[in-house]
Write a protein that holds these residues in place. Structure first.
Motif, PDB file in Angstrom:
ATOM      1  N   SER A  21     -68.405 -44.542 -27.501  1.00 15.76           N
ATOM      2  CA  SER A  21     -68.169 -44.263 -28.928  1.00 15.76           C
ATOM      3  C   SER A  21     -69.565 -44.276 -29.654  1.00 15.76           C
ATOM      4  O   SER A  21     -69.431 -43.798 -30.956  1.00 15.76           O
ATOM      5  N   SER A  22     -70.311 -44.641 -28.792  1.00 16.56           N
ATOM      6  CA  SER A  22     -71.859 -44.815 -29.765  1.00 16.56           C
ATOM      7  C   SER A  22     -72.454 -43.241 -29.978  1.00 16.56           C
ATOM      8  O   SER A  22     -72.289 -42.390 -29.048  1.00 16.56           O
ATOM      9  N   PHE A  23     -73.068 -43.264 -31.057  1.00 16.90           N
ATOM     10  CA  PHE A  23     -73.299 -41.794 -31.359  1.00 16.90           C
ATOM     11  C   PHE A  23     -74.221 -41.268 -30.289  1.00 16.90           C
ATOM     12  O   PHE A  23     -73.819 -39.708 -30.318  1.00 16.90           O
ATOM     13  N   TRP A  24     -75.111 -41.547 -29.918  1.00 17.77           N
ATOM     14  CA  TRP A  24     -76.129 -40.998 -28.843  1.00 17.77           C
ATOM     15  C   TRP A  24     -75.356 -40.498 -27.594  1.00 17.77           C
ATOM     16  O   TRP A  24     -75.695 -39.539 -27.231  1.00 17.77           O
ATOM     17  N   ILE A  25     -74.345 -41.177 -27.233  1.00 18.33           N
ATOM     18  CA  ILE A  25     -73.590 -40.960 -26.020  1.00 18.33           C
ATOM     19  C   ILE A  25     -72.620 -39.657 -26.264  1.00 18.33           C
ATOM     20  O   ILE A  25     -72.561 -38.681 -25.755  1.00 18.33           O
ATOM     21  N   LEU A  26     -71.902 -39.814 -27.749  1.00 18.24           N
ATOM     22  CA  LEU A  26     -71.094 -38.759 -28.029  1.00 18.24           C
ATOM     23  C   LEU A  26     -71.995 -37.373 -28.275  1.00 18.24           C
ATOM     24  O   LEU A  26     -71.700 -36.298 -27.762  1.00 18.24           O
ATOM     25  N   ALA A  27     -73.049 -37.678 -28.882  1.00 12.55           N
ATOM     26  CA  ALA A  27     -73.821 -36.353 -29.143  1.00 12.55           C
ATOM     27  C   ALA A  27     -74.294 -35.989 -27.891  1.00 12.55           C
ATOM     28  O   ALA A  27     -74.543 -34.592 -27.611  1.00 12.55           O
ATOM     29  N   THR A  28     -74.816 -36.542 -26.818  1.00 12.37           N
ATOM     30  CA  THR A  28     -75.229 -36.283 -25.522  1.00 12.37           C
ATOM     31  C   THR A  28     -74.084 -35.486 -25.008  1.00 12.37           C
ATOM     32  O   THR A  28     -74.559 -34.453 -24.268  1.00 12.37           O
ATOM     33  N   ILE A  29     -73.134 -35.887 -24.715  1.00  7.56           N
ATOM     34  CA  ILE A  29     -71.847 -35.454 -24.233  1.00  7.56           C
ATOM     35  C   ILE A  29     -71.536 -33.868 -24.810  1.00  7.56           C
ATOM     36  O   ILE A  29     -71.276 -32.897 -24.148  1.00  7.56           O
ATOM     37  N   VAL A  30     -71.613 -33.985 -26.289  1.00  7.38           N
ATOM     38  CA  VAL A  30     -71.204 -32.479 -26.849  1.00  7.38           C
ATOM     39  C   VAL A  30     -72.300 -31.583 -26.664  1.00  7.38           C
ATOM     40  O   VAL A  30     -71.950 -30.448 -26.211  1.00  7.38           O
ATOM     41  N   ILE A  31     -73.573 -31.962 -26.649  1.00  2.62           N
ATOM     42  CA  ILE A  31     -74.622 -31.140 -26.643  1.00  2.62           C
ATOM     43  C   ILE A  31     -74.825 -30.524 -24.827  1.00  2.62           C
ATOM     44  O   ILE A  31     -75.128 -29.424 -24.573  1.00  2.62           O
ATOM     45  N   LEU A  61     -85.010 -26.215 -25.383  1.00  2.00           N
ATOM     46  CA  LEU A  61     -84.847 -26.778 -26.832  1.00  2.00           C
ATOM     47  C   LEU A  61     -83.697 -27.893 -26.598  1.00  2.00           C
ATOM     48  O   LEU A  61     -83.791 -28.924 -27.178  1.00  2.00           O
ATOM     49  N   LEU A  62     -82.800 -27.124 -26.079  1.00  2.00           N
ATOM     50  CA  LEU A  62     -81.519 -28.003 -25.550  1.00  2.00           C
ATOM     51  C   LEU A  62     -81.637 -29.249 -24.984  1.00  2.00           C
ATOM     52  O   LEU A  62     -81.384 -30.320 -25.256  1.00  2.00           O
ATOM     53  N   MET A  63     -82.454 -29.027 -24.019  1.00  4.51           N
ATOM     54  CA  MET A  63     -82.665 -30.001 -22.869  1.00  4.51           C
ATOM     55  C   MET A  63     -83.561 -31.082 -23.538  1.00  4.51           C
ATOM     56  O   MET A  63     -83.612 -32.287 -23.503  1.00  4.51           O
ATOM     57  N   GLY A  64     -84.656 -30.653 -24.516  1.00  2.00           N
ATOM     58  CA  GLY A  64     -85.339 -31.606 -25.313  1.00  2.00           C
ATOM     59  C   GLY A  64     -84.741 -32.533 -26.096  1.00  2.00           C
ATOM     60  O   GLY A  64     -84.728 -33.582 -26.295  1.00  2.00           O
ATOM     61  N   ILE A  65     -83.668 -31.871 -26.892  1.00  2.00           N
ATOM     62  CA  ILE A  65     -82.729 -32.649 -27.871  1.00  2.00           C
ATOM     63  C   ILE A  65     -82.142 -33.753 -26.905  1.00  2.00           C
ATOM     64  O   ILE A  65     -81.794 -34.997 -27.060  1.00  2.00           O
ATOM     65  N   LEU A  66     -81.475 -33.319 -25.690  1.00  2.00           N
ATOM     66  CA  LEU A  66     -80.698 -34.326 -24.492  1.00  2.00           C
ATOM     67  C   LEU A  66     -81.708 -35.482 -24.293  1.00  2.00           C
ATOM     68  O   LEU A  66     -81.272 -36.549 -24.615  1.00  2.00           O
ATOM     69  N   LEU A  67     -82.964 -34.969 -24.068  1.00  2.00           N
ATOM     70  CA  LEU A  67     -83.883 -36.096 -23.708  1.00  2.00           C
ATOM     71  C   LEU A  67     -84.275 -37.099 -24.777  1.00  2.00           C
ATOM     72  O   LEU A  67     -84.228 -38.235 -24.588  1.00  2.00           O
ATOM     73  N   TRP A  68     -84.422 -36.343 -26.085  1.00  2.00           N
ATOM     74  CA  TRP A  68     -84.451 -37.356 -27.070  1.00  2.00           C
ATOM     75  C   TRP A  68     -83.563 -38.411 -27.304  1.00  2.00           C
ATOM     76  O   TRP A  68     -83.665 -39.601 -27.723  1.00  2.00           O
ATOM     77  N   LEU A  69     -82.100 -37.764 -27.368  1.00  2.00           N
ATOM     78  CA  LEU A  69     -80.925 -38.693 -27.435  1.00  2.00           C
ATOM     79  C   LEU A  69     -81.259 -39.733 -26.478  1.00  2.00           C
ATOM     80  O   LEU A  69     -80.412 -40.862 -26.844  1.00  2.00           O
ATOM     81  N   MET A  70     -81.336 -39.315 -25.233  1.00  2.00           N
ATOM     82  CA  MET A  70     -81.268 -40.492 -24.068  1.00  2.00           C
ATOM     83  C   MET A  70     -82.260 -41.483 -24.438  1.00  2.00           C
ATOM     84  O   MET A  70     -82.286 -42.542 -23.784  1.00  2.00           O
ATOM     85  N   VAL A  71     -83.471 -41.053 -24.683  1.00  2.00           N
ATOM     86  CA  VAL A  71     -84.774 -41.887 -24.851  1.00  2.00           C
ATOM     87  C   VAL A  71     -84.623 -42.676 -26.032  1.00  2.00           C
ATOM     88  O   VAL A  71     -84.805 -43.899 -25.972  1.00  2.00           O
ATOM     89  N   ASP A  72     -84.580 -41.938 -27.335  1.00  2.00           N
ATOM     90  CA  ASP A  72     -84.508 -42.881 -28.666  1.00  2.00           C
ATOM     91  C   ASP A  72     -83.132 -43.506 -28.840  1.00  2.00           C
ATOM     92  O   ASP A  72     -83.080 -44.577 -29.463  1.00  2.00           O
ATOM     93  N   LYS A  73     -82.017 -43.119 -28.255  1.00  2.00           N
ATOM     94  CA  LYS A  73     -80.608 -43.604 -28.617  1.00  2.00           C
ATOM     95  C   LYS A  73     -80.376 -44.023 -29.890  1.00  2.00           C
ATOM     96  O   LYS A  73     -80.005 -45.122 -30.316  1.00  2.00           O
ATOM     97  N   PRO A  74     -80.661 -42.891 -30.803  1.00  2.00           N
ATOM     98  CA  PRO A  74     -80.232 -43.306 -32.196  1.00  2.00           C
ATOM     99  C   PRO A  74     -79.037 -43.449 -32.531  1.00  2.00           C
ATOM    100  O   PRO A  74     -77.746 -43.070 -32.055  1.00  2.00           O
ATOM    101  N   MET A  75     -78.714 -44.599 -33.459  1.00  2.00           N
ATOM    102  CA  MET A  75     -77.457 -45.155 -33.635  1.00  2.00           C
ATOM    103  C   MET A  75     -77.196 -44.616 -35.238  1.00  2.00           C
ATOM    104  O   MET A  75     -77.693 -45.137 -36.305  1.00  2.00           O
ATOM    105  N   LEU A  76     -76.370 -43.704 -35.441  1.00  2.00           N
ATOM    106  CA  LEU A  76     -76.023 -43.367 -36.671  1.00  2.00           C
ATOM    107  C   LEU A  76     -74.798 -43.936 -37.206  1.00  2.00           C
ATOM    108  O   LEU A  76     -74.267 -43.952 -38.301  1.00  2.00           O
TER     109      LEU A  76
END
Length: 144
Positions: free
Chosen positions: A76-86, A128-143
Protein backbone atom coordinates in the motif's frame (compact mmCIF):
# COMPACT_ATOMS: atom_id res chain seq x y z
CA UNK A 1 23.48 -12.24 0.06
CA UNK A 2 20.16 -13.29 -1.54
CA UNK A 3 18.88 -9.71 -1.33
CA UNK A 4 22.04 -8.40 -3.04
CA UNK A 5 21.80 -10.99 -5.83
CA UNK A 6 18.11 -10.18 -6.35
CA UNK A 7 18.87 -6.46 -6.41
CA UNK A 8 21.64 -7.02 -8.97
CA UNK A 9 19.30 -9.07 -11.19
CA UNK A 10 16.60 -6.42 -10.84
CA UNK A 11 18.97 -3.62 -11.88
CA UNK A 12 20.34 -5.69 -14.77
CA UNK A 13 16.83 -6.46 -16.01
CA UNK A 14 15.90 -2.75 -15.75
CA UNK A 15 18.87 -1.98 -17.98
CA UNK A 16 17.79 -4.68 -20.44
CA UNK A 17 14.20 -3.38 -20.38
CA UNK A 18 15.24 0.23 -21.04
CA UNK A 19 18.67 0.36 -22.65
CA UNK A 20 17.82 -1.09 -26.07
CA UNK A 21 15.24 1.67 -26.59
CA UNK A 22 18.10 4.12 -27.12
CA UNK A 23 19.36 1.89 -29.95
CA UNK A 24 16.22 2.63 -31.94
CA UNK A 25 17.29 6.20 -32.68
CA UNK A 26 20.47 5.31 -34.66
CA UNK A 27 18.48 2.65 -36.51
CA UNK A 28 15.84 5.22 -37.48
CA UNK A 29 18.53 7.69 -38.60
CA UNK A 30 20.10 5.06 -40.83
CA UNK A 31 16.69 3.97 -42.06
CA UNK A 32 15.96 7.53 -43.15
CA UNK A 33 18.93 7.43 -45.54
CA UNK A 34 18.53 3.79 -46.61
CA UNK A 35 17.27 2.78 -50.04
CA UNK A 36 13.80 1.25 -50.20
CA UNK A 37 15.10 -2.28 -50.74
CA UNK A 38 16.80 -2.20 -47.29
CA UNK A 39 13.88 -0.83 -45.27
CA UNK A 40 12.54 -4.23 -44.23
CA UNK A 41 15.84 -5.14 -42.56
CA UNK A 42 15.56 -2.01 -40.41
CA UNK A 43 12.00 -2.89 -39.46
CA UNK A 44 13.18 -6.37 -38.41
CA UNK A 45 16.01 -4.85 -36.35
CA UNK A 46 13.56 -2.53 -34.58
CA UNK A 47 11.29 -5.50 -33.85
CA UNK A 48 14.28 -7.25 -32.28
CA UNK A 49 14.98 -4.25 -30.07
CA UNK A 50 11.35 -4.17 -28.94
CA UNK A 51 11.46 -7.91 -28.15
CA UNK A 52 14.57 -7.35 -26.00
CA UNK A 53 12.79 -4.56 -24.12
CA UNK A 54 9.70 -6.71 -23.53
CA UNK A 55 11.75 -9.72 -22.41
CA UNK A 56 13.68 -7.59 -19.92
CA UNK A 57 10.43 -7.22 -18.02
CA UNK A 58 10.15 -10.96 -17.50
CA UNK A 59 12.92 -10.79 -14.89
CA UNK A 60 12.19 -7.24 -13.75
CA UNK A 61 8.76 -7.95 -12.29
CA UNK A 62 9.53 -11.07 -10.23
CA UNK A 63 12.78 -9.63 -8.87
CA UNK A 64 10.94 -6.43 -7.98
CA UNK A 65 8.30 -8.40 -6.10
CA UNK A 66 11.05 -10.29 -4.25
CA UNK A 67 12.77 -7.02 -3.32
CA UNK A 68 9.50 -5.65 -1.93
CA UNK A 69 9.09 -8.81 0.14
CA UNK A 70 12.74 -8.91 1.30
CA UNK A 71 12.67 -5.18 2.12
CA UNK A 72 9.50 -5.43 4.20
CA UNK A 73 7.70 -2.78 2.13
CA UNK A 74 3.93 -2.63 2.22
CA UNK A 75 2.10 -2.98 -1.08
CA UNK A 76 0.00 0.00 0.00
CA UNK A 77 3.07 2.29 -0.13
CA UNK A 78 2.58 5.11 -2.62
CA UNK A 79 5.68 4.36 -4.67
CA UNK A 80 4.77 0.67 -5.01
CA UNK A 81 1.17 1.36 -6.01
CA UNK A 82 2.29 4.08 -8.45
CA UNK A 83 4.91 1.73 -9.92
CA UNK A 84 2.33 -1.01 -10.44
CA UNK A 85 -0.18 1.37 -12.06
CA UNK A 86 2.45 2.89 -14.38
CA UNK A 87 3.87 -0.54 -15.20
CA UNK A 88 0.42 -1.77 -16.23
CA UNK A 89 -0.07 1.40 -18.27
CA UNK A 90 3.29 0.87 -19.94
CA UNK A 91 2.24 -2.63 -21.02
CA UNK A 92 -0.90 -1.21 -22.62
CA UNK A 93 1.11 1.66 -24.06
CA UNK A 94 3.69 -0.64 -25.62
CA UNK A 95 0.96 -2.65 -27.30
CA UNK A 96 -0.86 0.45 -28.53
CA UNK A 97 2.22 2.38 -29.64
CA UNK A 98 4.56 -0.13 -31.18
CA UNK A 99 2.26 -2.85 -32.54
CA UNK A 100 0.42 -0.45 -34.88
CA UNK A 101 3.71 0.89 -36.19
CA UNK A 102 4.94 -2.66 -36.83
CA UNK A 103 1.64 -3.49 -38.55
CA UNK A 104 1.97 -0.26 -40.56
CA UNK A 105 5.42 -1.44 -41.72
CA UNK A 106 3.78 -4.50 -43.27
CA UNK A 107 0.89 -2.61 -44.86
CA UNK A 108 0.51 -1.31 -48.40
CA UNK A 109 0.32 2.27 -47.08
CA UNK A 110 3.84 2.03 -45.60
CA UNK A 111 5.92 5.17 -45.97
CA UNK A 112 9.35 5.48 -44.47
CA UNK A 113 8.80 8.98 -43.09
CA UNK A 114 5.52 8.14 -41.34
CA UNK A 115 6.94 4.91 -39.91
CA UNK A 116 10.00 6.70 -38.54
CA UNK A 117 7.80 9.37 -36.96
CA UNK A 118 5.51 6.75 -35.38
CA UNK A 119 8.37 4.75 -33.90
CA UNK A 120 10.32 7.81 -32.74
CA UNK A 121 7.28 9.29 -30.96
CA UNK A 122 6.44 5.98 -29.29
CA UNK A 123 10.05 5.49 -28.22
CA UNK A 124 10.27 8.92 -26.60
CA UNK A 125 7.01 8.32 -24.76
CA UNK A 126 8.09 4.86 -23.59
CA UNK A 127 11.44 6.19 -22.38
CA UNK A 128 9.54 8.83 -20.39
CA UNK A 129 7.38 6.12 -18.80
CA UNK A 130 10.46 4.04 -17.96
CA UNK A 131 12.13 7.13 -16.49
CA UNK A 132 9.15 7.69 -14.21
CA UNK A 133 9.31 4.06 -13.11
CA UNK A 134 13.03 4.36 -12.40
CA UNK A 135 12.42 7.51 -10.36
CA UNK A 136 9.74 5.79 -8.30
CA UNK A 137 11.96 2.78 -7.59
CA UNK A 138 15.06 4.80 -6.71
CA UNK A 139 13.53 7.74 -4.83
CA UNK A 140 10.63 5.80 -3.28
CA UNK A 141 8.49 8.91 -2.65
CA UNK A 142 6.03 8.57 0.21
CA UNK A 143 2.92 10.67 -0.34
CA UNK A 144 1.00 8.81 2.38
Amino acid sequence: MLYTLTLYLHILSAIIATGPLFGIFPLLNRMQKAPDDQLQSYVIAIQGVLRAVANGGHVLVPTGLLLIWFGGWSFSSFWILATIVIMLCSLLFMARAFKPSMAFAQSDEFTKIRFIKMVKTATYQYILLMGILLWLMVDKPMLW
